[in-house]
Every structure is written in C-alpha cells, then in structure tokens.
Design an enzyme around this catalytic site. Structure first.
Site, PDB file in Angstrom:
ATOM      1  N   ASN A   9      22.344  30.996  23.873  1.00  0.00           N
ATOM      2  CA  ASN A   9      22.579  30.146  22.395  1.00  0.00           C
ATOM      3  C   ASN A   9      22.922  31.503  21.391  1.00  0.00           C
ATOM      4  O   ASN A   9      22.096  32.064  20.928  1.00  0.00           O
ATOM      5  CB  ASN A   9      21.997  29.512  21.731  1.00  0.00           C
ATOM      6  N   TRP A  10      24.154  31.911  21.276  1.00  0.00           N
ATOM      7  CA  TRP A  10      24.510  33.175  20.244  1.00  0.00           C
ATOM      8  C   TRP A  10      24.295  32.638  18.845  1.00  0.00           C
ATOM      9  O   TRP A  10      24.315  33.504  17.899  1.00  0.00           O
ATOM     10  CB  TRP A  10      25.699  33.658  20.509  1.00  0.00           C
ATOM     11  N   LYS A  11      24.141  31.427  18.450  1.00  0.00           N
ATOM     12  CA  LYS A  11      24.215  31.089  17.225  1.00  0.00           C
ATOM     13  C   LYS A  11      25.297  31.799  16.482  1.00  0.00           C
ATOM     14  O   LYS A  11      26.332  31.895  16.909  1.00  0.00           O
ATOM     15  CB  LYS A  11      22.857  31.407  16.365  1.00  0.00           C
ATOM     16  N   HIS A  94      20.551  20.813  17.953  1.00  0.00           N
ATOM     17  CA  HIS A  94      19.667  22.080  17.936  1.00  0.00           C
ATOM     18  C   HIS A  94      18.746  21.825  16.602  1.00  0.00           C
ATOM     19  O   HIS A  94      19.373  21.250  15.549  1.00  0.00           O
ATOM     20  CB  HIS A  94      20.661  23.355  18.098  1.00  0.00           C
ATOM     21  N   GLU A  96      18.317  23.886  14.466  1.00  0.00           N
ATOM     22  CA  GLU A  96      18.908  24.394  12.998  1.00  0.00           C
ATOM     23  C   GLU A  96      19.934  23.468  12.600  1.00  0.00           C
ATOM     24  O   GLU A  96      20.220  23.347  11.598  1.00  0.00           O
ATOM     25  CB  GLU A  96      19.618  25.712  13.445  1.00  0.00           C
ATOM     26  N   GLU A 166      12.628  22.341  23.080  1.00  0.00           N
ATOM     27  CA  GLU A 166      12.486  23.578  22.076  1.00  0.00           C
ATOM     28  C   GLU A 166      11.546  23.509  20.879  1.00  0.00           C
ATOM     29  O   GLU A 166      11.971  22.870  19.986  1.00  0.00           O
ATOM     30  CB  GLU A 166      13.733  23.984  21.506  1.00  0.00           C
ATOM     31  N   GLY A 172      12.984  31.388  17.663  1.00  0.00           N
ATOM     32  CA  GLY A 172      13.165  33.010  16.763  1.00  0.00           C
ATOM     33  C   GLY A 172      12.036  33.430  16.210  1.00  0.00           C
ATOM     34  O   GLY A 172      12.038  34.252  15.202  1.00  0.00           O
ATOM     35  N   SER A 212      12.012  31.506  22.181  1.00  0.00           N
ATOM     36  CA  SER A 212      11.545  32.916  22.351  1.00  0.00           C
ATOM     37  C   SER A 212      11.312  33.193  23.813  1.00  0.00           C
ATOM     38  O   SER A 212      10.444  34.040  24.165  1.00  0.00           O
ATOM     39  CB  SER A 212      10.397  33.116  21.302  1.00  0.00           C
ATOM     40  N   GLY A 233      17.905  32.202  22.594  1.00  0.00           N
ATOM     41  CA  GLY A 233      18.818  32.717  21.584  1.00  0.00           C
ATOM     42  C   GLY A 233      18.667  33.988  21.632  1.00  0.00           C
ATOM     43  O   GLY A 233      19.676  34.702  22.289  1.00  0.00           O
ATOM     44  N   GLY A 234      17.931  34.617  20.907  1.00  0.00           N
ATOM     45  CA  GLY A 234      17.971  36.160  20.827  1.00  0.00           C
ATOM     46  C   GLY A 234      18.189  37.070  21.822  1.00  0.00           C
ATOM     47  O   GLY A 234      18.924  37.821  21.915  1.00  0.00           O
TER      48      GLY A 234
HETATM   49  C1  PEP Z   1      17.645  28.886  20.239  1.00  0.00           C
HETATM   50  O1  PEP Z   1      18.358  29.295  19.440  1.00  0.00           O
HETATM   51  O2  PEP Z   1      17.938  27.694  20.855  1.00  0.00           O
HETATM   52  C2  PEP Z   1      16.378  29.868  20.752  1.00  0.00           C
HETATM   53  C3  PEP Z   1      15.671  29.299  21.875  1.00  0.00           C
HETATM   54  O3  PEP Z   1      16.405  30.776  20.221  1.00  0.00           O
HETATM   55  P1  PEP Z   1      14.893  31.997  20.411  1.00  0.00           P
HETATM   56  O4  PEP Z   1      15.210  32.137  22.137  1.00  0.00           O
HETATM   57  O5  PEP Z   1      15.727  33.439  19.677  1.00  0.00           O
HETATM   58  O6  PEP Z   1      13.950  31.736  20.182  1.00  0.00           O
END
Ligand code: PEP
Length: 250
Positions: A9-11, A94, A96, A166, A172, A212, A233-234
């Site tokens: 997930n690049w956001k 999500h 967010e 999640e 994040g 994460s 994500g990251g």
């Molecule tokens: C996400 O955005 O769904 C996510 C899991 O981010 P991260 O891996 O950066 O925690």
C-alpha cells in the site's frame, strides 16, 4: 489451501520512476510462484503500473473506490475506472480512510459491494486502536467490522473478499504486533466466520496481517497458521524490502 498474498500500500507516496524500478525488478527476479503479489498505487499511477507490470507476476490495485459507478463526486475514483485499468484488487476501509475520511461500516460495505460488482477483489481492512486494545475490546471491534461487511453480502460475494487485520497502533509506527498477538486475532476471525457463516468460507478466507511488517519480521508473522499474507505500507516503497517479504511468503 489458501494462496498467500503480499500486497503493498503506497498510500499517497511513490513516483512513476518507482513504478518502473518495480517493473524492472519483477522482470529480473524469480518471485515465488505460490505467492500472489500486488501493489496498491495512487490512482494516477494505475496506467503506468499496468504497463510496467503487464508481463510480470505483479498485480496492481487501487487504495479506495466510491460506491457509485459515476457521477458528481469530484476527486473520487469509481470501481469501473479501476477495472478499466485492469486493477485486480482494491483496499476498502483502511484505517486512514475510516479515521481521516469518516468512512464508517456502512460506507465500507457500500464500497465492497461496488468493488465486487465490477469484479475487483476487495481487501477489507479491520483493526482496533490502542485504546480499544487496552480496554479489552479488540475482538469485539474487529469481529464487528468483519460482520458489518460479511452480513451485508450474498454468499458468492463473501467468497471474493480478502480481510486484512491491521491494528491501528501498529500502522506506520514501527510497532509490530507480536506473531502471537496477530495469530490470536486471525484465529478468532476465522473461528467466528466458521461459526457464523460457513466452514468453507472460513477455510478459504485469506487473512492478511498489516502493521509495520518488514523484511526483518515477515517470516515470523507469515509462518503463523492463520496469517495468509501481508499488507505492507512503508516497506512497499523499497523494492528490495518488498521483494524480500514476497520471498519470505514463499
Ligand atoms: C498500511 O498502510 O496498511 C500499513 C500496514 O502500513 P505500515 O506497513 O507502514 O505500517
């Protein structure tokens, strides 16, 4: 047997050149054949993703969609548009989107229905906040979010879903749920789906962990019996890290 899925997930991050770097790396790397891999890119990059990933095992998808197919909804993206770019997946709900864009359970269900209607695979995100975990409410929050979608769908549509657990406190933040914490929630989702809907649905349901996840902790999470992949994500913004996670899933 559930095929693992590693979804990035690049956001609101990334660039056209990052798409190209992923395209090149995917052409040159032998990704495990028993794992599905996908990147959820910002909508303006869908066409570039389609071109860069077309002859590679990498699938692509959107990060949200509107529940209507078209109309006066400035700034929104519809399911038919994602389908036109041959997206296979779309994230729905999500944390967010739930927190920053006020998407409640009803909005999540409407978007899931819209996704299924055009043949997309919705990846429905669920998870508790730290306050909810500390109050002992993890299971009720997570199962409530799962039910808000499953109960509103017909049996055939339920089978298309992927669910991503999640924990909001792990997204994040660099704080990953321990493999035991993640496995416990995944097992509880599967058992609830078994009891409430059907054994076949529970057995086939792919449950991803997100929060994460990175190359260094992927294996211990992905080897848990009820964790069928990851939402990243990251680490999905780094070619080597993301491909290393895909290798761990194989
Ligand atoms: C996400 O955005 O769904 C996510 C899991 O981010 P991260 O891996 O950066 O925690």
């Amino acid at each position: 047997m559930r095929k693992p899925l590693i979804a990035g997930n690049w956001k609101m991050n990334g660039s056209l050149s990052l798409i190209d770097r992923f395209g090149e790396a995917c052409s040159e790397t032998d990704l495990p054949l028993n794992v599905e891999v996908a990147l959820m890119v910002p909508a303006p990059y869908l066409d570039a993703a389609r071109r860069a990933f077309a002859d590679t095992p990498m699938a692509w998808g959107g990060q949200t969609l509107h529940d209507q197919a078209a109309g006066a909804f400035t700034g929104e993206v519809s399911g038919p548009m994602l389908a036109e770019f041959e997206a296979r997946y779309v994230l729905v709900g999500h944390s967010e989107r739930r927190a920053l864009f006020q998407e409640d359970d009803a909005a999540v269900l409407a978007r899931v229905v819209a996704a299924v209607d055009v043949g997309l695979v919705p990846i429905v995100c669920v998870g508790e906040t730290l306050e909810e975990r500390d109050a002992g409410d993890t299971e009720s929050v997570v199962l409530g979010q799962v039910d808000a979608v499953l109960a509103g769908l017909e049996a055939r549509a339920r089978e298309r879903l992927v669910v991503a657990y999640e924990p909001v406190w792990a997204i994040g933040t660099g704080k990953t749920a321990t493999p035991e914490q993640a496995q416990a929630v995944h097992a509880s989702i599967r058992s609830h789906v078994n009891k409430t809907y059907s054994e076949a649905l529970a057995e086939g349901l792919r449950l991803l962990y997100g929060g994460s996840m990175k190359a260094a902790n992927a294996t211990e999470l992905l080897t848990q019996p009820d964790i069928d992949g990851g939402l990243i994500g990251g680490a999905s913004l780094q070619v080597d890290d993301f491909l290393a996670i895909c290798q761990s899933a194989g």
